[in-house]
Design a protein around this motif. Structure first.
Motif, short mmCIF file in Angstrom:
data_model
loop_
_atom_site.label_atom_id
_atom_site.label_comp_id
_atom_site.label_asym_id
_atom_site.label_seq_id
_atom_site.Cartn_x
_atom_site.Cartn_y
_atom_site.Cartn_z
N LEU A 14 20.57 -29.55 -11.65
CA LEU A 14 21.86 -29.23 -11.05
C LEU A 14 23.00 -29.79 -11.91
CD1 LEU A 14 23.05 -28.02 -8.36
CD2 LEU A 14 23.21 -30.39 -7.57
N ASP A 15 24.02 -29.00 -12.12
CA ASP A 15 25.15 -29.43 -12.95
C ASP A 15 26.44 -29.34 -12.14
OD1 ASP A 15 27.03 -29.94 -14.85
OD2 ASP A 15 26.62 -28.18 -16.08
N PRO A 16 26.73 -30.38 -11.34
CA PRO A 16 27.92 -30.31 -10.47
C PRO A 16 29.21 -30.16 -11.27
CG PRO A 16 26.85 -32.48 -10.31
CD PRO A 16 25.95 -31.61 -11.13
N GLN A 17 29.25 -30.70 -12.49
CA GLN A 17 30.48 -30.57 -13.29
C GLN A 17 30.65 -29.11 -13.74
OE1 GLN A 17 31.38 -34.28 -15.82
NE2 GLN A 17 29.16 -34.26 -15.67
N ARG A 19 29.57 -26.56 -12.14
CA ARG A 19 29.96 -25.83 -10.93
C ARG A 19 31.46 -25.98 -10.66
NH1 ARG A 19 26.56 -24.86 -6.61
NH2 ARG A 19 24.99 -24.63 -8.23
N GLN A 22 33.36 -23.86 -13.06
CA GLN A 22 33.26 -22.46 -12.63
C GLN A 22 34.26 -22.17 -11.51
OE1 GLN A 22 29.44 -21.56 -10.94
NE2 GLN A 22 29.96 -19.43 -10.53
N ASN A 23 34.30 -23.08 -10.52
CA ASN A 23 35.23 -22.88 -9.40
C ASN A 23 36.68 -22.90 -9.88
OD1 ASN A 23 33.08 -22.74 -7.65
ND2 ASN A 23 33.22 -24.87 -6.99
N GLU A 34 29.98 -16.15 -13.87
CA GLU A 34 28.83 -16.22 -12.96
C GLU A 34 28.15 -17.58 -12.96
OE1 GLU A 34 26.58 -12.79 -14.06
OE2 GLU A 34 28.06 -11.43 -13.17
N SER A 35 28.29 -18.31 -14.05
CA SER A 35 27.67 -19.64 -14.10
C SER A 35 28.31 -20.43 -15.25
CB SER A 35 26.16 -19.49 -14.34
OG SER A 35 25.60 -20.74 -14.62
N ARG A 37 27.54 -24.06 -17.48
CA ARG A 37 26.75 -25.25 -17.74
C ARG A 37 27.49 -26.04 -18.82
NH1 ARG A 37 22.59 -26.32 -14.47
NH2 ARG A 37 21.08 -26.86 -16.08
#
Lengths: 76, 221
Positions: A14-17, A19, A22-23, A34-35, A37
């Motif tokens: 999981l890569d919260p940073q 994410r 992306q947001n 779409e993603s 990383r």
């Protein structure tokens, strides 16, 4: 000589940073991201003749955490 | 009980840990600087404190795990001496390979600094024997990288072997299977993100942390 080491999270970690990036891109109006990383880039200035094996060992012993990260070495 | 607390550049809970150990066990730990290649003779317990050693550069705990004193800590752990890593100390233990897995950025990305509820998942260890099995206790956390990660096979093994010692009883940081603290297979190296050393006296808001040092004192004399 110079070498560049790119460190990325292993697939499935999981890569919260990523994410959050992306947001934020979505928030700026960029559609279709779409993603994301994220990772690290490390540039090394090395004595000429430093072997790839030696750089590989640097990666495994310190630069990357093999539990969660992959690395890629480029000799420039 | 003879103990030492390792001090890394950027440790900030080293004194809290030393005071906690002394208050509960009655014996004062030796403070050992990270650059020292050797530990004092005859140690029963080595504490790796919380903080932000080396400014969390590269990865939390990565630099400290490669410092000279850690070679001596790894050797001592191999001899069966007790090693307790709290918060940044837990990160140093995973980075040095003494404990499996890794501590990643909190899932919510925020620094989490508050009291959290924990469940005692294994009270049969030298670190947790003074807690009731399944007891719910409260300890403070203060970390940015406390999101425990390991592959499924490792998580299954940790759970199957009773090596998860503390679990979060609420959502805190996204840790796999709610893991807050684990122990090594030999049972002498423990790492946890919450801070037992910050709950020793009622004036600190509670005494739920005393149990860990009482357990160590009972096990190590």
């Amino acid at each position: 000589m110079k070498a560049r080491v790119t460190i990325t999270l292993k697939p499935g970690v999981l890569d919260p940073q990523g994410r959050a990036i992306q947001n934020a891109l979505g928030g700026l109006g960029f559609a279709g991201v779409e993603s994301v990383r994220q990772g690290k880039l490390i540039e090394l200035d090395l004595a000429d003749g430093t072997s790839r094996e030696s750089i590989d060992e640097m990666c495994r012993k310190l630069l990357a955490n093999m539990v969660i990260e992959n690395y890629r070495i480029e000799i420039l | 009980m003879k103990s030492a607390v390792i001090v890394f550049p950027g440790s900030n809970c080293d004194r809290d840990l030393a005071v906690g150990i002394e208050r509960v066990t009655g014996s004062k730990p030796v403070m050992v600087w990270h650059g020292d290649g050797e530990l004092p003779e005859g140690l029963d317990l080595i504490g790796l404190p919380g903080g932000f050693s080396y400014g969390d550069y590269l990865r939390s705990g990565a630099m400290s795990a490669r410092s000279p004193v850690m070679q001596a800590v790894i050797k001592a752990a191999g001899e069966g001496r007790a090693v307790l890593g709290i918060c940044n100390g837990f990160q140093v233990l995973t980075e040095s390979g003494l404990l499996p897995g890794a501590l990643m950025r909190n899932a919510g990305l925020n620094f989490v600094c508050r009291d959290v509820k924990l469940t005692v998942a294994n009270s049969q260890t030298m670190f947790s024997s003074r807690y009731q099995p399944g007891a719910q206790i409260v300890m403070p956390v203060a970390h940015h990288d406390g999101n425990y990660f390991a592959d499924d096979a490792t998580l299954d093994r940790l759970e199957g072997e009773g090596r998860v010692v503390f679990r979060y009883a609420e959502e805190v940081n996204g840790s796999a299977r709610g893991i807050a603290g684990i122990i090594n297979d030999a049972g002498n190296v423990m790492g946890l993100m919450p801070h037992p050393e910050r709950l020793i006296e009622p004036e600190q808001g509670g005494t739920d942390g005393r149990g860990m040092f009482e357990a160590l004192s009972a096990a190590l004399g």
